[in-house]
Enzyme design. Sequence first.
Site, PDB file in Angstrom:
ATOM      1  N   ASP A   1      16.664   4.164  -0.837  1.00 31.82           N
ATOM      2  CA  ASP A   1      17.144   5.527  -1.108  1.00 31.82           C
ATOM      3  C   ASP A   1      17.071   5.759  -2.599  1.00 31.82           C
ATOM      4  O   ASP A   1      17.299   4.835  -3.392  1.00 31.82           O
ATOM      5  CB  ASP A   1      18.596   5.679  -0.599  1.00 31.82           C
TER       6      ASP A   1
ATOM      7  N   LYS B   1      17.041  18.724   3.283  1.00 28.29           N
ATOM      8  CA  LYS B   1      17.443  19.309   4.569  1.00 28.29           C
ATOM      9  C   LYS B   1      18.143  20.661   4.493  1.00 28.29           C
ATOM     10  O   LYS B   1      18.664  21.129   5.506  1.00 28.29           O
ATOM     11  CB  LYS B   1      18.349  18.323   5.303  1.00 28.29           C
TER      12      LYS B   1
ATOM     13  N   SER C   1      14.431  17.461  14.315  1.00 29.76           N
ATOM     14  CA  SER C   1      15.513  18.436  14.443  1.00 29.76           C
ATOM     15  C   SER C   1      15.227  19.409  15.572  1.00 29.76           C
ATOM     16  O   SER C   1      14.053  19.728  15.851  1.00 29.76           O
ATOM     17  CB  SER C   1      15.619  19.213  13.125  1.00 29.76           C
TER      18      SER C   1
ATOM     19  N   TYR D   1      11.792  24.242   5.791  1.00 26.24           N
ATOM     20  CA  TYR D   1      12.401  22.992   6.255  1.00 26.24           C
ATOM     21  C   TYR D   1      11.945  22.694   7.689  1.00 26.24           C
ATOM     22  O   TYR D   1      11.498  21.585   8.000  1.00 26.24           O
ATOM     23  CB  TYR D   1      13.941  23.076   6.180  1.00 26.24           C
TER      24      TYR D   1
ATOM     25  N   LYS E   1       9.499  19.574   9.455  1.00 30.49           N
ATOM     26  CA  LYS E   1       9.811  18.717  10.618  1.00 30.49           C
ATOM     27  C   LYS E   1       8.701  18.814  11.663  1.00 30.49           C
ATOM     28  O   LYS E   1       8.267  17.797  12.224  1.00 30.49           O
ATOM     29  CB  LYS E   1      11.154  19.129  11.243  1.00 30.49           C
TER      30      LYS E   1
ATOM     31  N   ASP F   1      19.383  32.837  11.683  1.00 27.37           N
ATOM     32  CA  ASP F   1      20.242  32.168  12.680  1.00 27.37           C
ATOM     33  C   ASP F   1      19.919  32.643  14.094  1.00 27.37           C
ATOM     34  O   ASP F   1      19.762  33.839  14.331  1.00 27.37           O
ATOM     35  CB  ASP F   1      21.729  32.466  12.396  1.00 27.37           C
TER      36      ASP F   1
HETATM   37  P1  NAD Z   1      21.248  13.300   3.759  1.00 28.25           P
HETATM   38  O1  NAD Z   1      20.736  14.195   2.687  1.00 28.25           O
HETATM   39  O2  NAD Z   1      22.679  12.916   3.752  1.00 28.25           O
HETATM   40  O3  NAD Z   1      20.373  11.958   3.818  1.00 28.25           O
HETATM   41  C1  NAD Z   1      19.017  11.930   3.426  1.00 28.25           C
HETATM   42  C2  NAD Z   1      18.871  10.761   2.463  1.00 28.25           C
HETATM   43  O4  NAD Z   1      17.510  10.682   2.050  1.00 28.25           O
HETATM   44  C3  NAD Z   1      19.717  10.928   1.204  1.00 28.25           C
HETATM   45  O5  NAD Z   1      20.432   9.733   0.985  1.00 28.25           O
HETATM   46  C4  NAD Z   1      18.692  11.166   0.100  1.00 28.25           C
HETATM   47  O6  NAD Z   1      19.124  10.652  -1.146  1.00 28.25           O
HETATM   48  C5  NAD Z   1      17.486  10.419   0.660  1.00 28.25           C
HETATM   49  N1  NAD Z   1      16.197  10.883   0.171  1.00 28.25           N
HETATM   50  C6  NAD Z   1      15.661  12.139   0.211  1.00 28.25           C
HETATM   51  N2  NAD Z   1      14.435  12.134  -0.327  1.00 28.25           N
HETATM   52  C7  NAD Z   1      14.177  10.866  -0.726  1.00 28.25           C
HETATM   53  C8  NAD Z   1      13.079  10.228  -1.352  1.00 28.25           C
HETATM   54  N3  NAD Z   1      11.974  10.912  -1.687  1.00 28.25           N
HETATM   55  N4  NAD Z   1      13.159   8.903  -1.606  1.00 28.25           N
HETATM   56  C9  NAD Z   1      14.274   8.197  -1.275  1.00 28.25           C
HETATM   57  N5  NAD Z   1      15.343   8.740  -0.679  1.00 28.25           N
HETATM   58  C10 NAD Z   1      15.293  10.069  -0.411  1.00 28.25           C
HETATM   59  O7  NAD Z   1      20.867  13.991   5.154  1.00 28.25           O
HETATM   60  P2  NAD Z   1      21.304  13.577   6.636  1.00 28.25           P
HETATM   61  O8  NAD Z   1      22.177  14.662   7.150  1.00 28.25           O
HETATM   62  O9  NAD Z   1      21.748  12.181   6.687  1.00 28.25           O
HETATM   63  O10 NAD Z   1      19.901  13.738   7.355  1.00 28.25           O
HETATM   64  C11 NAD Z   1      19.024  12.642   7.550  1.00 28.25           C
HETATM   65  C12 NAD Z   1      17.749  13.157   8.169  1.00 28.25           C
HETATM   66  O11 NAD Z   1      18.072  13.830   9.389  1.00 28.25           O
HETATM   67  C13 NAD Z   1      17.004  14.173   7.307  1.00 28.25           C
HETATM   68  O12 NAD Z   1      15.624  13.956   7.443  1.00 28.25           O
HETATM   69  C14 NAD Z   1      17.387  15.493   7.927  1.00 28.25           C
HETATM   70  O13 NAD Z   1      16.410  16.487   7.733  1.00 28.25           O
HETATM   71  C15 NAD Z   1      17.500  15.125   9.396  1.00 28.25           C
HETATM   72  N6  NAD Z   1      18.370  16.044  10.148  1.00 28.25           N
HETATM   73  C16 NAD Z   1      19.649  16.264   9.716  1.00 28.25           C
HETATM   74  C17 NAD Z   1      20.457  17.162  10.402  1.00 28.25           C
HETATM   75  C18 NAD Z   1      21.846  17.464   9.923  1.00 28.25           C
HETATM   76  O14 NAD Z   1      22.411  18.482  10.350  1.00 28.25           O
HETATM   77  N7  NAD Z   1      22.469  16.639   9.083  1.00 28.25           N
HETATM   78  C19 NAD Z   1      19.958  17.820  11.546  1.00 28.25           C
HETATM   79  C20 NAD Z   1      18.656  17.544  11.959  1.00 28.25           C
HETATM   80  C21 NAD Z   1      17.858  16.649  11.261  1.00 28.25           C
HETATM   81  N1  UDP Z   2      28.119  29.119   9.835  1.00 30.11           N
HETATM   82  C1  UDP Z   2      29.074  30.023   9.428  1.00 30.11           C
HETATM   83  N2  UDP Z   2      29.561  29.941   8.154  1.00 30.11           N
HETATM   84  C2  UDP Z   2      29.143  28.987   7.264  1.00 30.11           C
HETATM   85  C3  UDP Z   2      28.169  28.041   7.690  1.00 30.11           C
HETATM   86  C4  UDP Z   2      27.668  28.153   8.990  1.00 30.11           C
HETATM   87  O1  UDP Z   2      29.485  30.892  10.197  1.00 30.11           O
HETATM   88  O2  UDP Z   2      29.610  28.973   6.112  1.00 30.11           O
HETATM   89  C5  UDP Z   2      27.591  29.198  11.206  1.00 30.11           C
HETATM   90  C6  UDP Z   2      26.094  29.459  11.269  1.00 30.11           C
HETATM   91  O3  UDP Z   2      25.843  30.843  11.303  1.00 30.11           O
HETATM   92  C7  UDP Z   2      25.719  28.777  12.581  1.00 30.11           C
HETATM   93  C8  UDP Z   2      26.732  27.652  12.734  1.00 30.11           C
HETATM   94  O4  UDP Z   2      27.800  27.945  11.823  1.00 30.11           O
HETATM   95  O5  UDP Z   2      25.913  29.666  13.649  1.00 30.11           O
HETATM   96  C9  UDP Z   2      26.156  26.282  12.382  1.00 30.11           C
HETATM   97  O6  UDP Z   2      25.510  26.392  11.119  1.00 30.11           O
HETATM   98  P1  UDP Z   2      24.963  25.140  10.348  1.00 30.11           P
HETATM   99  O7  UDP Z   2      24.363  25.646   9.059  1.00 30.11           O
HETATM  100  O8  UDP Z   2      26.020  24.093  10.247  1.00 30.11           O
HETATM  101  O9  UDP Z   2      23.840  24.559  11.303  1.00 30.11           O
HETATM  102  P2  UDP Z   2      22.489  25.209  11.893  1.00 30.11           P
HETATM  103  O10 UDP Z   2      22.735  25.392  13.342  1.00 30.11           O
HETATM  104  O11 UDP Z   2      22.226  26.463  11.160  1.00 30.11           O
HETATM  105  O12 UDP Z   2      21.487  24.145  11.630  1.00 30.11           O
END
Ligand code: NAD
Ligand code: UDP
Length: 341
Positions: free
Chosen positions: A32, A85, A125, A150, A154, A296
């Site tokens: 990381d 993300k 995602s 974003y 993905k 949204d």
């Molecule tokens: P996060 O930002 O907490 O974790 C991502 C990690 O990747 C961080 O520690 C960051 O420092 C590291 N990183 C980013 N670019 C890098 C690089 N070039 N080199 C080394 N490290 C790097 O996010 P998260 O919520 O843990 O998400 C993890 C993965 O899951 C991401 O790919 C995100 O897009 C995906 N995802 C997250 C969610 C969510 O709601 N949290 C939903 C769907 C998908």
């Molecule tokens: N949301 C909200 N207020 C905020 C952040 C999010 O009402 O300050 C709502 C957003 O419109 C969505 C839900 O919460 O309906 C989840 O949003 P989030 O950004 O957490 O995740 P998403 O589904 O957009 O990936």
Amino acid sequence: MAKILLAGGAGYIGSHTAVELLHAGYEVAVIDNFMNSSPEAIRRVEQITGKHVALYEADVRDREAVAAVFRAEKIDAVIHFAGLKAVGESVKKPLMYYRNNIDTTLTLLEVMEEFGVKNVIFSSSATVYGEENAVPYIETMKRGVCSNPYGWTKAMMEQIFEDAAKADPALSVILLRYFNPIGAHESGMIGEDPLGIPNNLMPYVTQVAVGKRECLTIFGNDYPTKDGTCMRDYIHVVDLAKGHVKAVDYIMHQHCVEVFNLGTGTPYSVTEIVETFERVNQVKVNHVYGARRDGDLAEFYANADKAERLLGWHTEKTLDDMCRDSWNWQRQNPNGFQAAE
Ligand code: NAD
Ligand code: UDP
């Protein structure tokens, strides 16, 4: 036991996955660059589990640095969490998002090829289903039209993994499509620690509850849902992390190219989240109803049957657990990992 490399493993989902992999007996290495996380998260993973994590500070786009990790550790499988993300930021800085997310993926795949590592699991995602598919989303649906860069990263990365697997029949790939991860480890020692103003709902809720922010704006209450607010499939991050362990178990035992939804299958509205959080934690969350947020969707949730059928995985935690654990983390760490650095 097999050793799993977590690219981006210091982040929110990676750190919880590290805990569950270590509990399951796997060895864990992390790369990381801490662009959105802190090494403190990994120290806490070690405290929770009493086990060691091999931690490398490096950019996953840096091919030499990644190769050095593969040289030092005998890696059996990779989980690729590393990426940017924030949906809104991706609209303002698309090139940064494409550069980081696509480059990390290409570099990892190239280095895996160089070292003969044939198992990779990717953090995708639900956003790749786009706007056209009907709910619940099921893995047999085609990827849709994404509403922001974003989401496109993905979708593109899924395509890259699929093409790489087609070209190399020995490569096994699992694409995990997460729904809305919230919650934290029940110890309250690790959790989501967003930089600056949170984009996502739950960290915003917890920061209002702890007094860091004044008021939550609920984005829209005129959607065609039961109470007018958007509905999402919230999943406890520990359930999600356990889904990764099941995916690792699976990929270590058979060749596969599979996509899995990781969600609960049950949507809740924004209002329900706020009300449940207030009830479970006996704390007030000031909120107002505001305009809809661009991009949204009214409602989406998973059909999670495939993960149950093939991986033997299903969620165990309730919305009450998610709200309690999110608050427990925020209350114990009002400034996230910052105070401990
Ligand atoms: P996060 O930002 O907490 O974790 C991502 C990690 O990747 C961080 O520690 C960051 O420092 C590291 N990183 C980013 N670019 C890098 C690089 N070039 N080199 C080394 N490290 C790097 O996010 P998260 O919520 O843990 O998400 C993890 C993965 O899951 C991401 O790919 C995100 O897009 C995906 N995802 C997250 C969610 C969510 O709601 N949290 C939903 C769907 C998908
Ligand atoms: N949301 C909200 N207020 C905020 C952040 C999010 O009402 O300050 C709502 C957003 O419109 C969505 C839900 O919460 O309906 C989840 O949003 P989030 O950004 O957490 O995740 P998403 O589904 O957009 O990936």
